[in-house]
Design an enzyme around this catalytic site. Structure first.
Site, short mmCIF file in Angstrom:
data_model
loop_
_atom_site.label_atom_id
_atom_site.label_comp_id
_atom_site.label_asym_id
_atom_site.label_seq_id
_atom_site.Cartn_x
_atom_site.Cartn_y
_atom_site.Cartn_z
N LYS A 76 0.84 -1.19 0.00
CA LYS A 76 0.00 0.00 0.00
C LYS A 76 0.88 1.24 0.00
O LYS A 76 1.95 1.26 0.65
CB LYS A 76 -0.89 -0.05 1.25
CG LYS A 76 -1.94 1.04 1.37
CD LYS A 76 -2.77 0.76 2.62
CE LYS A 76 -3.87 1.78 2.84
NZ LYS A 76 -4.68 1.44 4.04
N SER A 131 -9.26 1.17 3.30
CA SER A 131 -8.49 2.07 2.46
C SER A 131 -7.44 1.33 1.64
O SER A 131 -6.85 1.88 0.72
CB SER A 131 -7.81 3.13 3.33
OG SER A 131 -6.95 2.52 4.30
N SER A 162 -9.49 -1.63 7.30
CA SER A 162 -8.91 -1.58 5.96
C SER A 162 -8.10 -2.81 5.59
O SER A 162 -7.75 -3.00 4.42
CB SER A 162 -8.03 -0.33 5.82
OG SER A 162 -8.79 0.83 6.08
#
Length: 581
Positions: free
Chosen positions: A65, A139, A163
């Protein structure tokens, strides 16, 4: 996975990988590494293997990420103006690369890790790998989708409000959300630093667990990183007690989603679990504190000032949350922290005597159009069952259940107290029909964490299927492997309410079969307190040349000698009772 057995196979695998990336939605990524750099990394890993290095993750591909630093690559956190070149790898990335994993790129995300939908990014909307009309979840949207599209073997996300779990459900993959602090956060852009953790996505639980074993452990540059607790459980019992929400607590589920959840509960019962219904309302109320109370001020600390100075490319929802967070007063923060402390104590009391809480990962799987029309409310609904977990310092494993007609992708999560991560992995493995026996070997690429603990040899009533084995399971002990003693032990029968053996050294002994179990230091203390004379704990040498502690006794010649039977189970199968010596 890139096959590193030959240059030709590695080259073909990398070519196929980049072709798949080109064919998949571009919005999954913010940065994809150059193909030549990936080839160079694969060559370097192959050379390390040839030089004799043990690389547990050799050839496994991964993505991270884009709020996690990778040396030489930009970290954007989903905002172009925030972009900066990282001068070092985050500790979690460094550990993965050291273990032979090969990095492919950095994935798209909800801006500053604020959101559970995957649409809050100027780099594009990420959609579900299972349904392009629906969101990928955030997210960690790109990280979930990258695994869902089989572009990488695993990926790293972060998890504050869910997330590391919601994108798992929405993309049909597994999501591991560990106990806070077990995975270091140095080199990770904060969202809510008191409740952030790195998470792992994978299509197979064995890969996820293997990755977790490589990245778990404190870092000298992360003051909040933690070691395993001395009370950490090493396994779930064979007949666990599972808490599930009552019907009122599941009111946010549609009839189809509720039916899917009921099917999951029934499956656990069929596997031997006892189910206890609880009122989840206090947990759900606590979840609202993350964004609806003083705790949202942590978002202001993390990026509020930056967004105020750089409104360009700011997602409107993220900017609204940050702006509100900047106005929170200190007293409201303390109020929220005290409420969380009370809620955590309540959770411990409610869940006492259970091994895990089973909950839906998300009640709905909205479409991209639905989120665009109602971004704040739908995002909150998605986080109904996830927001409280980090606040209460719990761990979770998210398991996908596939697509439910009229609902979208759906999944469940096994939620456990801090440091009970292994129990959640075991339960997920059973739920998914993975062989629990394979989780025992410490070097197996199965579902075993490398939890700090003590290995204990047992030779009779504590072995699998024997009367006192439930005592080990209640202590969270984990079967490691079958063993045999060195050839200088004899087995004596200790009679009593529960017959049990003791092994003692002898000049004319034999190799005796037994089992090796691993448990926490505190569990060992409890086990020691349950032992009565003439049994004792002592050093046991094994046939393979290693040694461990195990059940022995002071030599008492009044005890019947049962060595000739060849082990405890063989003795139990015999109807002949030996005479006392």
């Amino acid at each position: 996975m890139i096959d590193l057995t030959s240059p030709a196979s590695a080259s073909a695998g990398i070519s196929a990988l980049f072709s798949a990336i080109d064919a998949a939605p571009a919005s999954i990524w913010i940065t994809v590494r150059d193909e030549a750099a990936v080839r160079a990394d694969a060559d370097a890993v192959a050379e390390r293997i040839a030089a004799g290095e043990h690389l547990p993750l050799a050839g496994l591909t991964f993505a991270v990420k884009d709020n996690i630093d990778v040396a030489g690559l930009p970290t954007t956190a989903g905002h172009p103006a925030f972009s900066r070149l990282a001068d070092r790898d985050a500790t979690v990335v460094e550990r993965l690369l050291s273990a032979g994993a090969i990095l492919i790129g950095k994935t798209n995300m909800d801006q500053f890790a604020t959101g559970l939908v995957g649409t809050r990014s100027p780099y594009g909307v990420v959609t579900s790998a299972l349904d392009p009309e629906r969101v990928a979840g955030g997210s960690s949207s790109g990280s979930g989708a990258a695994v869902g599209h089989a572009l990488v073997d695993f990926s790293l996300g972060t998890d504050t409000a869910g997330s590391g779990r919601v994108p798992a459900a929405f993309n049909g993959v597994l999501g591991i959300k560990p106990t806070l602090g077990l995975l270091p956060l140095d080199g990770v852009v904060p969202a809510s630093p008191s409740y952030d953790t790195v998470s792992v996505f994978a299509a197979e639980l064995s890969i996820a667990a293997l990755v977790m074993r490589e990245v778990v452990g404190p870092s000298p540059t992360d003051p909040k990183s933690r070691s395993w607790s001395a009370a950490a459980r090493h396994a779930a019992p064979s007949r666990p007690t599972i808490a599930v929400p009552d019907r009122v607590s599941l009111a946010s589920l549609s009839p189809a989603a509720l039916s899917a959840f009921d099917t999951a509960v029934a499956r656990l019962e069929a596997l031997g679990a006892h189910v206890r219904t609880i009122d989840l309302a206090p947990f759900l109320a606590t979840a609202g504190l993350l964004y609806g109370g003083g705790l949202v001020s942590e978002r202001a600390w993390s990026y509020g000032e930056f967004l105020a100075q750089h409104p360009e490319s700011a997602d409107p929802s993220v900017a609204t949350i940050a702006g509100a967070a900047m106005t929170v007063e200190g007293v409201a923060v303390i109020d929220a922290q005290q409420a969380v402390a009370r809620a955590k104590l309540h959770a411990e009391n409610v869940l006492a005597g259970t091994d895990a809480l089973l909950i839906p990962t998300a009640p709905i799987h909205p479409t991209v159009a639905e989120v665009a029309a109602d971004p704040i409310r739908l995002n909150s609904t998605v986080g109904t069952f996830t927001n409280f977990v980090n606040l209460m310092d719990m761990a979770a494993v998210a398991v996908p259940l596939g697509v439910v007609p009229g609902v979208g992708a759906f999944g469940v999560s096994f939620v456990v107290p801090a440091f009970h991560d292994q129990a959640a992995l075991d339960l997920a493995a059973r739920f998914l029909d993975e062989d629990p026996a394979t989780t025992a070997a410490p070097d197996a690429a199965a579902t075993g964490y490398d939890v700090d603990g003590v290995e204990v040899a047992v030779f009779g009533a504590h072995m699998i299927g024997e009367p006192l084995n439930p005592q080990l399971q209640a202590l969270g002990a984990r079967f490691v492997r079958s063993i045999r003693t060195a050839a200088h032990f004899r087995m004596l029968l200790v009679e009593g309410e529960v017959e049990r053996p003791a092994v003692v050294r002898s000049t004319d002994g034999a190799e005796l079969p037994g089992e090796l179990w691993r448990m926490s230091p505190l569990a060992l203390v409890s086990l020691l307190q349950s032992i009565a004379a003439p049994l004792a704990f002592g050093q046991i040498e094994l046939a393979d040349g290693s040694s461990t502690i195990g059940f022995t006794a002071s030599v008492d010649l009044t005890q019947p000698d049962i060595t000739e039977y060849g082990g405890w189970r063989a003795f139990r199968a015999s109807s002949t009772i030996p005479a006392a010596v």
